[in-house]
Scaffold this motif. Structure first.
Motif, mmCIF file in Angstrom:
data_model
loop_
_atom_site.group_PDB
_atom_site.id
_atom_site.type_symbol
_atom_site.label_atom_id
_atom_site.label_comp_id
_atom_site.label_asym_id
_atom_site.label_seq_id
_atom_site.Cartn_x
_atom_site.Cartn_y
_atom_site.Cartn_z
ATOM 1 N N THR A 1 -30.748 80.218 69.968
ATOM 2 C CA THR A 1 -30.280 79.497 71.242
ATOM 3 C C THR A 1 -29.439 80.444 71.920
ATOM 4 O O THR A 1 -28.799 81.097 71.446
ATOM 5 N N ASN A 2 -29.244 80.210 73.256
ATOM 6 C CA ASN A 2 -28.381 80.816 74.042
ATOM 7 C C ASN A 2 -27.694 80.028 74.771
ATOM 8 O O ASN A 2 -27.816 79.048 75.466
ATOM 9 N N ASN A 3 -26.271 80.192 74.760
ATOM 10 C CA ASN A 3 -25.164 79.358 75.233
ATOM 11 C C ASN A 3 -24.216 80.000 76.260
ATOM 12 O O ASN A 3 -23.232 80.766 75.874
ATOM 13 N N SER A 4 -24.681 80.054 77.538
ATOM 14 C CA SER A 4 -23.761 80.594 78.651
ATOM 15 C C SER A 4 -22.934 79.583 79.280
ATOM 16 O O SER A 4 -23.260 79.331 80.509
ATOM 17 N N TYR A 5 -22.129 79.091 78.546
ATOM 18 C CA TYR A 5 -21.070 77.969 79.069
ATOM 19 C C TYR A 5 -19.975 77.887 78.190
ATOM 20 O O TYR A 5 -19.886 78.716 77.008
ATOM 21 N N TYR A 6 -19.074 77.088 78.585
ATOM 22 C CA TYR A 6 -18.010 76.580 77.401
ATOM 23 C C TYR A 6 -18.094 75.101 77.531
ATOM 24 O O TYR A 6 -18.417 74.469 78.559
ATOM 25 N N VAL A 7 -17.999 74.521 76.393
ATOM 26 C CA VAL A 7 -17.944 72.819 76.422
ATOM 27 C C VAL A 7 -16.653 72.203 77.212
ATOM 28 O O VAL A 7 -15.586 72.616 76.891
ATOM 29 N N ASP A 8 -16.884 71.523 78.226
ATOM 30 C CA ASP A 8 -15.890 71.112 78.974
ATOM 31 C C ASP A 8 -15.167 69.829 78.313
ATOM 32 O O ASP A 8 -16.061 69.191 77.392
ATOM 33 N N PRO A 9 -14.356 69.290 78.672
ATOM 34 C CA PRO A 9 -13.348 69.579 79.869
ATOM 35 C C PRO A 9 -12.193 70.689 79.568
ATOM 36 O O PRO A 9 -11.502 71.117 80.319
ATOM 37 N N TRP A 10 -12.173 71.488 78.409
ATOM 38 C CA TRP A 10 -11.261 72.201 78.031
ATOM 39 C C TRP A 10 -11.734 73.350 77.861
ATOM 40 O O TRP A 10 -12.617 73.929 76.858
ATOM 41 N N LEU A 11 -10.959 74.498 78.490
ATOM 42 C CA LEU A 11 -11.378 75.922 78.382
ATOM 43 C C LEU A 11 -11.252 76.307 76.871
ATOM 44 O O LEU A 11 -11.998 76.808 76.170
ATOM 45 N N TYR A 12 -9.996 75.960 76.496
ATOM 46 C CA TYR A 12 -9.719 76.100 74.877
ATOM 47 C C TYR A 12 -9.340 74.775 74.233
ATOM 48 O O TYR A 12 -8.549 74.097 74.969
ATOM 49 N N ASN A 13 -10.012 74.344 73.076
ATOM 50 C CA ASN A 13 -9.506 73.414 72.514
ATOM 51 C C ASN A 13 -8.681 73.501 71.233
ATOM 52 O O ASN A 13 -8.863 74.169 70.286
ATOM 53 N N CYS A 14 -7.379 73.133 71.402
ATOM 54 C CA CYS A 14 -6.393 73.165 70.445
ATOM 55 C C CYS A 14 -6.476 72.203 69.338
ATOM 56 O O CYS A 14 -6.566 70.797 69.433
ATOM 57 N N LEU A 15 -6.291 72.535 68.045
ATOM 58 C CA LEU A 15 -6.392 71.672 66.901
ATOM 59 C C LEU A 15 -5.388 70.613 66.736
ATOM 60 O O LEU A 15 -5.366 69.805 65.895
ATOM 61 N N ASN A 16 -4.184 70.951 67.509
ATOM 62 C CA ASN A 16 -3.144 69.997 67.247
ATOM 63 C C ASN A 16 -3.233 68.691 68.319
ATOM 64 O O ASN A 16 -2.221 67.968 68.212
ATOM 65 N N ASP A 17 -4.279 68.868 68.894
ATOM 66 C CA ASP A 17 -4.316 67.687 69.838
ATOM 67 C C ASP A 17 -5.737 66.772 69.265
ATOM 68 O O ASP A 17 -6.701 67.341 69.063
#
Length: 510
Positions: free
Chosen positions: A284-300
Motif C-alpha cells: 500500500t502507498n500512503n501519501s497522507y497523514y491521518v486527520d485531524p491531528w498532524l501528531y497524535n499524542c498518547l496522553n490524550d
C-alpha cells in the motif's frame, strides 16, 4: 495539491496539466468517467461525532461492548472483529468517557473535533494547463532520446533511480498489486487503465468499504492527488504520456478522502488497510497523514485511540503479507528532535498551536511500527527543502521533487510529472511523490522475490538503496541564507536519507 489540507502535507505545488491531443500522436482525450458519488451521511448522524472503540478481539467481548455502545447512545457503523475496532457515531457528549469505562474496551476516542456533516463535494481549486506546443516540445525531446513514452524526457525522477533501465529488464509482475490509499484514482486514464485492478479497489469513506463500480474514483477532477500517485507507481509503458516506476504491476484505488473537507479520517484508513489485506494487496502507498491531528499524542485519550485503531489495521495488513509505505511529511520537521511546534492541529475545526514530543506523539501512519517511512529528494539528490527528516525515523529516500532544484529537461521543472484525472498530466512535489517511488521499487522487489514477507521486503529496500551521506555544508534548502535543517548520522544511515535513495535498477537485478 491545490488544497488537501497542509497539504497534503503531501503535495505542495499546484499541478501543471498537459492535455494531450491526437495531433501530437497521443491518444485523444477520452470522455472522463462520471465522478464517484459522495457517500450519504444519514440524517440521524448529522451533529454526531465519529469514534473508534478498540476492544479485545474475542467475540464475547465485542458483543458485550456493542451493547454498551447502544446504552451510551452510540450507533455502530462498522465492526472489524479481527482487529477489535468498532466504528461508532454518537451525539452524546459523554460517549467517550462512558465507553472507555466499559469492561473489554482498551481505548476509545473521537476521530474528529467537529460533528459529522451532511455529505457534499468540495472544489479544491483548478489546475494550470500547458499549451499543446509545450507538450509537443517535450515529446520531441523524448523522441530524440528514444524514450518509449512521449513525456519521458521530463521524468528526471525515473532516471535518478534507474527505473527507465529497470523496465527493460523487468517492468514488474501482474501478480503484484500496489493499492493507492488516497483521494481516488481515475482508472479511465489511458496510462492507468491497462494496469488497474478494480477487484482490489473500494471507497472506504465512512469506515465501510463500497466496491460498487467507480466508487474508487475521485469525486471531482480537482481531487487529483491519488491519480498522480498511481501514475508514479504503475503508469503503463504503452507509448502514451508517462511511465511509472513499475509499469508492469497492478495498481488499485482505496479512496479515503472525505467528500466534504478532503480530510483522511481514522475510520476510513482503518477500513482501507483491512480491505487491502483481505483482497490480496502486496503493497500500500500512503501519501497522507491521518486527520485531524498532524501528531497524535498518547496522553490524550482520543488521539491514543486513533493511534491504536490505525496501528491495529496496518499491523493486520502486515500479518496478511502487505508492506505499507508512507510519506514522511512536508513540514521540514526533525522527528528525532526534543520538541516540534504543531500549528495545524486539529485541522477539521480551529487549529490550536501546541508543542509536542515526537517520541510520544506520532504522525500516523508513517511513524507506526513496520511502516516504511520515506523522505524526499530533488534532482540534485539532496533533501527536498520541505521534507521531514530525522535519524531513526526515515527508512529510505526517493525523488519527491523540489522547485529550487532545476533539472536539465525540456520543461526545466523540478517537480514530479505524472497522471491526472481526465487524460491529463501535471507536476506535483512532496513526500507524497517520494513514497510512490519507493512503493514502485518495492513492487519490483516483490516481483523478483514473490515469497518475501513485508519485513524481508523492507530489509531489501534498505539494502539496495544508494547510500547518501549528510551534506558537508550547512543545509539551506531554499537558498535564503538560513540553515533549514541539520543532518545527523553517517554515510550508511542518517536523518535525511535513512539507508539511502532507492535504486530500481538494482532491485530488478537482485
Amino acid at each position: 495539491m491545490a488544497h488537501l489540507p497542509s497539504r497534503r502535507r503531501l503535495a505542495l505545488a499546484v499541478p501543471v496539466v498537459l492535455s494531450l491531443t491526437a495531433s501530437l500522436g497521443f491518444l485523444p482525450t477520452a470522455a472522463t468517467a462520471a465522478p464517484a458519488a459522495a457517500p450519504v451521511v444519514q440524517a440521524a448522524d448529522a451533529g454526531s461525532l465519529a469514534y473508534v472503540v478498540n476492544t479485545k478481539v474475542d467475540r464475547r467481548t465485542i458483543e458485550s461492548v456493542k451493547k454498551a455502545i447502544a446504552k451510551a447512545d452510540g450507533t455502530v457503523v462498522a465492526t472489524y472483529a479481527k482487529i477489535g475496532v468498532i466504528v461508532v457515531h454518537s451525539a452524546n457528549p459523554d460517549f467517550g468517557p462512558r465507553i472507555r469505562a466499559v469492561r473489554g474496551v482498551q481505548s476509545a476516542g473521537a476521530t474528529r473535533t467537529g460533528p459529522l456533516k451532511a455529505a457534499g463535494t468540495t472544489d479544491e481549486g483548478a489546475a494550470q494547463p500547458l499549451t499543446a506546443a509545450e507538450a509537443a516540445r517535450t515529446a520531441s525531446a523524448s523522441a530524440k532520446t528514444e524514450a518509449s513514452e512521449p513525456l519521458e524526457a521530463d521524468q528526471w525522477d525515473l532516471r535518478a533511480i534507474g527505473a527507465d533501465k529497470a523496465a527493460k529488464i523487468n517492468p514488474g509482475s501482474k501478480r503484484v498489486t500496489v493499492a493507492v490509499i488516497d483521494t481516488g484514482v481515475d482508472d479511465t486514464h489511458p496510462d492507468l487503465a491497462p494496469n488497474f485492478s478494480a477487484g482490489q479497489s473500494a471507497n472506504c469513506v465512512g469506515g465501510v468499504a463500497d466496491t460498487s463500480e467507480g466508487a474508487w474514483r475521485p469525486y471531482t477532477p480537482n481531487d487529483y492527488h491519488g491519480t498522480h500517485v498511481a501514475g508514479e507507481i504503475a503508469a503503463a509503458r504503452n507509448g502514451i504520456g508517462v511511465a511509472g516506476v513499475a509499469p508492469g504491476v497492478k495498481v488499485s484505488s482505496i479512496k479515503v478522502s472525505d467528500p466534504d473537507d478532503g480530510l483522511f479520517y481514522p475510520e476510513n484508513v482503518v477500513c482501507a488497510f483491512v480491505f487491502a489485506a483481505d483482497h490480496g494487496v502486496e503493497i500500500t502507498n500512503n501519501s497522507y497523514y491521518v486527520d485531524p491531528w498532524l501528531y497524535n499524542c498518547l496522553n490524550d485519550p482520543d488521539q491514543k485511540a486513533i493511534v491504536d485503531a490505525v496501528n491495529r489495521a496496518q499491523r493486520y495488513a502486515q500479518k496478511k503479507g502487505t508492506l505499507n509505505v508512507a510519506s514522511a511529511g512536508n513540514s521540514n520537521h526533525d522527528l528525532d528532535s526534543d520538541a516540534i511546534l504543531d500549528e495545524s492541529s486539529p485541522d477539521d475545526t480551529t487549529p490550536v498551536p501546541r508543542t509536542i514530543d515526537p517520541h510520544e506523539c506520532f504522525d500516523v501512519p508513517t511513524q507506526l511500527p513496520g511502516v516504511v517511512t520515506v523522505s524526499a529528494t530533488g534532482v540534485k539528490g539532496t533533501k527536498s527543502y520541505y521534507s521531514t527528516y530525522g535519524i531513526g525515523a526515515i527508512d529510505v529516500a526517493a525523488p519527491g521533487g523540489d522547485r529550487y532544484q532545476i533539472p536539465e529537461t525540456p520543461s526545466a521543472n523540478g517537480r514530479i510529472l505524472s497522471t491526472l484525472p481526465g487524460n491529463t498530466y501535471g507536476w506535483l512535489q512532496g513526500t507524497s511523490m517520494a513514497s510512490p517511488h519507493v512503493a514502485g521499487v518495492a513492487a519490483l522487489l516483490k516481483s523478483k522475490h514473490p515469497y518475501a514477507s513485508p519485513a524481508q521486503l523492507q530489509l531489501l529496500l534498505k539494502a539496495q538503496a544508494d547510500s547518501q551521506a549528510c551534506p558537508t555544508e550547512p543545509y539551506d534548502g531554499n537558498g535564503d541564507g538560513v540553515v533549514d535543517a541539520t543532518c545527523e548520522g553517517g554515510k550508511r544511515v542518517n536523518g535525511f536519507f535513512g539507508y539511502g535513495v532507492v535504486n530500481a535498477l538494482r532491485a530488478v537485478k537482485w
